[in-house]
Design an enzyme around this catalytic site. Structure first.
Site, PDB file in Angstrom:
ATOM      1  N   HIS A 121     129.427   7.153  69.105  1.00  0.00           N
ATOM      2  CA  HIS A 121     129.276   5.779  69.601  1.00  0.00           C
ATOM      3  C   HIS A 121     130.273   5.409  70.699  1.00  0.00           C
ATOM      4  O   HIS A 121     130.802   4.294  70.728  1.00  0.00           O
ATOM      5  CB  HIS A 121     129.375   4.785  68.444  1.00  0.00           C
ATOM      6  CG  HIS A 121     128.202   4.807  67.512  1.00  0.00           C
ATOM      7  ND1 HIS A 121     126.989   5.374  67.857  1.00  0.00           N
ATOM      8  CD2 HIS A 121     128.053   4.337  66.237  1.00  0.00           C
ATOM      9  CE1 HIS A 121     126.144   5.235  66.842  1.00  0.00           C
ATOM     10  NE2 HIS A 121     126.753   4.622  65.853  1.00  0.00           N
ATOM     11  N   HIS A 195     123.358  -2.412  67.395  1.00  0.00           N
ATOM     12  CA  HIS A 195     123.695  -1.914  66.063  1.00  0.00           C
ATOM     13  C   HIS A 195     123.702  -3.003  64.990  1.00  0.00           C
ATOM     14  O   HIS A 195     124.530  -2.982  64.081  1.00  0.00           O
ATOM     15  CB  HIS A 195     125.068  -1.226  66.099  1.00  0.00           C
ATOM     16  CG  HIS A 195     125.211  -0.092  65.127  1.00  0.00           C
ATOM     17  ND1 HIS A 195     125.397  -0.303  63.781  1.00  0.00           N
ATOM     18  CD2 HIS A 195     125.187   1.247  65.293  1.00  0.00           C
ATOM     19  CE1 HIS A 195     125.510   0.867  63.172  1.00  0.00           C
ATOM     20  NE2 HIS A 195     125.376   1.823  64.072  1.00  0.00           N
ATOM     21  N   SER A 196     122.758  -3.938  65.052  1.00  0.00           N
ATOM     22  CA  SER A 196     122.640  -4.901  63.947  1.00  0.00           C
ATOM     23  C   SER A 196     122.094  -4.220  62.693  1.00  0.00           C
ATOM     24  O   SER A 196     121.246  -3.328  62.769  1.00  0.00           O
ATOM     25  CB  SER A 196     121.703  -6.050  64.325  1.00  0.00           C
ATOM     26  OG  SER A 196     122.387  -7.073  64.991  1.00  0.00           O
ATOM     27  N   GLU A 315     118.237   1.543  65.712  1.00  0.00           N
ATOM     28  CA  GLU A 315     118.973   1.798  66.944  1.00  0.00           C
ATOM     29  C   GLU A 315     118.044   2.503  67.941  1.00  0.00           C
ATOM     30  O   GLU A 315     117.900   3.725  67.925  1.00  0.00           O
ATOM     31  CB  GLU A 315     120.203   2.657  66.645  1.00  0.00           C
ATOM     32  CG  GLU A 315     121.145   2.035  65.619  1.00  0.00           C
ATOM     33  CD  GLU A 315     122.116   3.053  65.045  1.00  0.00           C
ATOM     34  OE1 GLU A 315     122.828   3.704  65.837  1.00  0.00           O
ATOM     35  OE2 GLU A 315     122.146   3.203  63.804  1.00  0.00           O
TER      36      GLU A 315
END
Length: 350
Positions: A121, A195-196, A315
């Site tokens: 990430h 990225h919820s 995602e």
């Protein structure tokens, strides 16, 4: 909470003070509201979504994303043994880069390692922990806000200075629309995502009874460290086949291949309140992940204890480690060219 008066934005957008960084830099949040009462809150720390309230047919509202009430909690969450990245913008490269190295134009680039021997990430301090600049706030119908960030040449050892913009829009059709644009001063690699952790039953619950569909026939095979092997697995007779609706799994951390243009990527349905979310994207993959564990260390919104089954991520992105797999979709952004990524999360209450 102190509210900044911005009269020309009226009710469709409200700016608030969210907190201050340790160096004193002020962090704001913006609330966007559509005609139906759908409300999105997003902060310029990590261009992060902190809440998303969806109107139900019975007149009630449900906050469908995990998050924290304070800036300090977001900052502390990155010190957890597995940072959750709640609601954050991920970059420069979402997912893992094997051995934290890739080659571009005959040169090897050694990225910072933050996930065993791999880069995850974006590295040690990715876009999710950066201060973004709010700009182009639009009121009225389909209110939106754009955040901008400049990633300097060599940041986390990535080549090229990368100018990034991300726009969040709340449509009149109860859609959360996210658009990403980026341009680089040199050839580089880019893979941005959101990225919820979603939970259609509310953020203080679990997702095990919600029904998942993933519109895919293949997924990316990975090693025990979740690094792609380079192979794609057919999903027929595979337990991770979600072409037909099934309850959310307790463990999933897989990238699904999206080959059907102009079709939805995935959907989630909660029978308790008859709320459905459908995901659309122009990206070649969607990474599905169930989690949200804060290890009883950092409290979630409204003092919630988030656990390993609290939410599910969708995602939308390129494949992890695509720069090291020539047959994966191209992840190289050429100097002066424009990276464009669009994802829609559409909500329907029945």
């Amino acid at each position: 909470m102190k509210i900044k008066e911005i009269s020309h934005l009226k009710d469709s957008c409200i700016m608030e003070l969210f907190g201050s960084m340790h160096d004193g830099e002020v962090v704001d949040s913006c609330e966007l509201t559509n005609k139906n009462g759908m409300r999105l809150k997003v902060t310029n720390y990590g261009a992060t979504i902190t809440s998303l309230n969806i109107p139900l047919k019975n007149g009630e509202f449900v906050d469908v994303v995990l998050g924290f009430d304070t800036l300090e909690a977001y900052i502390k969450s990155f010190d957890l043994e597995s940072a959750p990245y709640f609601g954050a913008t991920i970059g420069r490269y979402a997912g893992r880069i094997n051995n934290s190295i890739f080659s571009l134009n005959g040169k090897a680039f050694h990225l910072n390692k933050n996930n065993n021997n791999n880069s995850l990430h974006g590295g040690n301090i990715g876009f999710s922990q950066k201060m973004w600049r709010a700009k182009n706030v639009k009121k009225g119908k389909n209110p939106s806000i754009t955040f901008a960030y400049f990633s300097a040449d060599g940041e986390e050892n990535y080549p090229g200075g990368l100018s990034v913009e991300i726009t969040y829009m709340v449509s009149e059709d109860n859609e959360l629309i996210i658009e990403y644009k980026a341009i680089s001063t040199e050839d580089t690699i880019v893979n941005l995502t959101h990225h919820s952790y979603f939970n259609l039953d509310g953020h203080d619950s679990d997702i095990l009874e919600q029904e998942l569909i993933v519109n895919s026939q293949k997924m990316v095979e990975t090693t025990s460290e979740n690094v792609p092997t380079g192979r794609l697995l057919e999903l027929e007779n595979n337990p991770f086949d979600f072409n037909n609706p099934k309850k959310c799994p307790s463990k999933i951390d897989n990238t699904y291949v999206l080959e059907k243009e102009n079709e939805f990527a995935a959907s989630l349905f909660n029978k308790n309140n008859n709320l459905k979310m459908t995901v659309y994207t122009n990206q070649p993959g969607v990474h599905i992940y169930v989690g949200g564990n804060c290890f009883n260390t950092v409290k979630g919104k409204e003092n919630a204890n988030y656990h390993a089954l609290s939410g599910i991520c969708f995602e939308t992105q390129n494949f992890p480690d695509a720069p090291n797999n020539e047959h994966f979709p191209n992840a190289v952004l050429k100097k002066g060219e424009i990276y464009y990524h669009k994802t829609i999360y559409k909500f329907q209450s029945f």
